[in-house]
Structure formats: C-alpha cells, structure tokens
Design a protein around this motif. Sequence first.
Motif, mmCIF file in Angstrom:
data_model
loop_
_atom_site.group_PDB
_atom_site.id
_atom_site.type_symbol
_atom_site.label_atom_id
_atom_site.label_comp_id
_atom_site.label_asym_id
_atom_site.label_seq_id
_atom_site.Cartn_x
_atom_site.Cartn_y
_atom_site.Cartn_z
ATOM 1 N N ARG A 148 92.575 -30.153 34.749
ATOM 2 C CA ARG A 148 93.486 -30.951 33.935
ATOM 3 C C ARG A 148 92.640 -31.626 32.860
ATOM 4 N N LEU A 149 92.309 -30.849 31.855
ATOM 5 C CA LEU A 149 91.496 -31.343 30.773
ATOM 6 C C LEU A 149 92.284 -32.364 29.950
ATOM 7 N N LYS A 150 91.606 -33.423 29.550
ATOM 8 C CA LYS A 150 92.192 -34.474 28.716
ATOM 9 C C LYS A 150 93.331 -35.205 29.424
ATOM 10 N N GLY A 151 93.523 -34.947 30.702
ATOM 11 C CA GLY A 151 94.500 -35.703 31.460
ATOM 12 C C GLY A 151 95.941 -35.442 31.110
ATOM 13 N N VAL A 152 96.226 -34.268 30.500
ATOM 14 C CA VAL A 152 97.617 -33.970 30.156
ATOM 15 C C VAL A 152 98.022 -32.657 30.826
ATOM 16 N N ASP A 153 97.873 -31.530 30.101
ATOM 17 C CA ASP A 153 98.239 -30.231 30.658
ATOM 18 C C ASP A 153 97.305 -29.857 31.806
ATOM 19 N N SER A 154 97.811 -28.978 32.645
ATOM 20 C CA SER A 154 97.007 -28.512 33.770
ATOM 21 C C SER A 154 97.203 -27.019 33.967
ATOM 22 N N THR A 155 96.170 -26.361 34.482
ATOM 23 C CA THR A 155 96.279 -24.960 34.862
ATOM 24 C C THR A 155 95.838 -24.807 36.310
ATOM 25 N N LEU A 156 96.508 -23.913 36.987
ATOM 26 C CA LEU A 156 96.174 -23.544 38.364
ATOM 27 C C LEU A 156 95.853 -22.060 38.359
ATOM 28 N N LYS A 157 94.706 -21.701 38.915
ATOM 29 C CA LYS A 157 94.277 -20.304 38.889
ATOM 30 C C LYS A 157 94.042 -19.797 40.298
ATOM 31 N N ILE A 158 94.358 -18.533 40.489
ATOM 32 C CA ILE A 158 94.058 -17.842 41.733
ATOM 33 C C ILE A 158 93.240 -16.602 41.376
ATOM 34 N N GLN A 159 92.085 -16.478 42.002
ATOM 35 C CA GLN A 159 91.251 -15.321 41.756
ATOM 36 C C GLN A 159 90.352 -15.052 42.950
ATOM 37 N N GLN B 239 94.050 -29.693 50.392
ATOM 38 C CA GLN B 239 94.841 -28.530 50.806
ATOM 39 C C GLN B 239 94.661 -27.342 49.872
ATOM 40 N N LEU B 240 93.783 -27.442 48.929
ATOM 41 C CA LEU B 240 93.564 -26.349 47.981
ATOM 42 C C LEU B 240 92.533 -25.373 48.549
ATOM 43 N N PRO B 241 92.913 -24.110 48.718
ATOM 44 C CA PRO B 241 91.950 -23.117 49.230
ATOM 45 C C PRO B 241 90.903 -22.824 48.165
ATOM 46 N N LYS B 242 89.799 -23.494 48.256
ATOM 47 C CA LYS B 242 88.855 -23.506 47.140
ATOM 48 C C LYS B 242 88.089 -22.204 46.976
ATOM 49 N N ASP B 243 88.178 -21.311 47.961
ATOM 50 C CA ASP B 243 87.483 -20.037 47.787
ATOM 51 C C ASP B 243 88.146 -19.172 46.728
ATOM 52 N N ARG B 244 89.452 -19.366 46.521
ATOM 53 C CA ARG B 244 90.142 -18.521 45.548
ATOM 54 C C ARG B 244 90.989 -19.313 44.552
ATOM 55 N N PHE B 245 91.276 -20.536 44.854
ATOM 56 C CA PHE B 245 92.120 -21.361 43.986
ATOM 57 C C PHE B 245 91.249 -22.354 43.216
ATOM 58 N N SER B 246 91.615 -22.581 41.967
ATOM 59 C CA SER B 246 90.967 -23.621 41.176
ATOM 60 C C SER B 246 92.009 -24.241 40.260
ATOM 61 N N ALA B 247 91.752 -25.456 39.859
ATOM 62 C CA ALA B 247 92.677 -26.139 38.966
ATOM 63 C C ALA B 247 91.882 -27.034 38.033
ATOM 64 N N ILE C 191 104.333 -11.067 38.253
ATOM 65 C CA ILE C 191 104.123 -10.025 39.250
ATOM 66 C C ILE C 191 102.762 -9.421 38.996
ATOM 67 N N ILE C 192 101.923 -9.416 40.002
ATOM 68 C CA ILE C 192 100.577 -8.865 39.857
ATOM 69 C C ILE C 192 100.237 -8.055 41.094
ATOM 70 N N GLU C 193 99.194 -7.258 40.965
ATOM 71 C CA GLU C 193 98.689 -6.533 42.121
ATOM 72 C C GLU C 193 97.618 -7.382 42.811
ATOM 73 N N LYS C 194 97.480 -7.173 44.089
ATOM 74 C CA LYS C 194 96.480 -7.940 44.834
ATOM 75 C C LYS C 194 95.099 -7.704 44.232
ATOM 76 N N LYS C 195 94.292 -8.734 44.367
ATOM 77 C CA LYS C 195 92.924 -8.784 43.860
ATOM 78 C C LYS C 195 92.861 -9.102 42.369
ATOM 79 N N GLN C 196 94.005 -9.166 41.701
ATOM 80 C CA GLN C 196 94.007 -9.547 40.292
ATOM 81 C C GLN C 196 94.006 -11.064 40.165
ATOM 82 N N PRO C 197 93.518 -11.600 39.038
ATOM 83 C CA PRO C 197 93.599 -13.037 38.799
ATOM 84 C C PRO C 197 94.954 -13.406 38.203
ATOM 85 N N VAL C 198 95.330 -14.674 38.368
ATOM 86 C CA VAL C 198 96.573 -15.174 37.784
ATOM 87 C C VAL C 198 96.399 -16.660 37.474
ATOM 88 N N ALA C 199 97.074 -17.097 36.442
ATOM 89 C CA ALA C 199 96.989 -18.509 36.047
ATOM 90 C C ALA C 199 98.372 -19.046 35.736
#
Lengths: 115, 110
Positions: free
Chosen positions: A69-80, A59-67, A12-20
């Motif tokens: 997958r370093l080393k081809g295993v784990d992945s992170t998805l970020k919204i900011q 389909q990824l909104p690149k203005d605020r979303f990024s992802a 749960i976050i407030e708008k305009k905050q980043p999240v991963a």
Amino acid sequence: EAGVVQSPRYKIIEKKQPVAFWCNPISGHNTLYWYLQNLGQGPELLIRYENEEAVDDSQLPKDRFSAERLKGVDSTLKIQPAELGDSAVYLCASSLEGFSANEQFFGPGTRLTVL
Amino acid sequence: SQQGEEDPQALSIQEGENATMNCSYKTSINNLQWYRQNSGRGLVHLILIRSNEREKHSGRLRVTLDTSKKSSSLLITASRAADTASYFCANTGANSKLTFGKGITLSVRP
C-alpha cells in the motif's frame, strides 16, 4: 461519494501463474483490509493496513501472497504462483481510523478462478 | 478459522413476515456488527452494537446482544423481496480483528 473500487472484477488464470488485484479505498479512510471469501463462507482477513503500514498480516500466506500500500492510498494484492485452492473472492475494505469501533466499507470483490 | 456461528443457516419467509437470525460467538467482544451481502455484490454494513448495549434499532432492523450468552439476534420486520441476501454477523474481539460467521441465507418470497 465513491465507494471502494476493485479491479478486475473477474480473473481466470491457470495454476502457477501470477495474479494481482487492485483496490482504491474511500477517500480519507486510513485503514485498508484485504479479505478472502470462499463459497458459502464469511470473509477471512488476510491483511490490514493503517496508512502504509501492515499492522496485521498474520493470516497472509507469505510464501505466495504479498501486498503493498504505497503512499497509504491504493493497494495491490499479489499471488505468485497461484494454486487451485486460491480460487475465491478477494474483497477489499476500508474504514476510518479507530479500527474496532468503525464499520467497514467493502468493494465488490475480485472473483478469482484458478484452472 | 471463523469464530461465530449463525443460526439458522437458511431461512425462507413470505414478504411481510418478520425474519429473525441468530449469531453466537466464542470469546469476549468489543462490538458486534451485522452485514448483508447480495448475490454478486460486496458486503454492506447494517448495524453495530457495542458490548455495553443490549438492543439497538435502525429502520426495520432490531439487533440484540446478550454478552452472558455470547449471542446476538437480528430481526428484520415487514420483510421485502429486496431483503433477500446473505447476512453475516461479525465480532471484534480483544485483538481488534473483525471475525465473520458463515452467514445466513435469507429468501423472501414475493
């Protein structure tokens, strides 16, 4: 065999905050996907990785979303920054290579609430 | 946007009855898959049928595919309360993307 692991389960976050969000796919699965699922809808693909390469991010909104997958295993998805409309469940899935012919294994998802 | 549509949107049956769910899609496909999602859980793959197949069975599940009508059906026989879930069809088209429908909510009454 461990399934797809995602964390956190809830955020749960407030708008305009980043999240991963973090995802650990099934061991040996080369293909990793991030989906967004709105309430009462089916999942919609955000991005697909083959190993560490993003092969479909149309389909990824690149203005605020990024992802990544370093080393081809784990992945992170970020919204900011996060917006109210980003409230949804974010699902991670993985599959063996041969994308279209294989079933996908989904994690439990991260439920994001933006206030 | 989502490509497929499931029918009905919601289905309520008595335990022991059969449940039939239908799915339609709009473009040519390589295969079609059915997934189940329990409340609060991730999706679980049920069955995959390829475009050159017409019918497939897996336990209590039977799926059919009619490419001329661009439709598929999922039959669950002898339903159980544990079958209560949302069911999604998902098709893989020429772009290799898996496209999900909106889902069908199945309730099985004990």
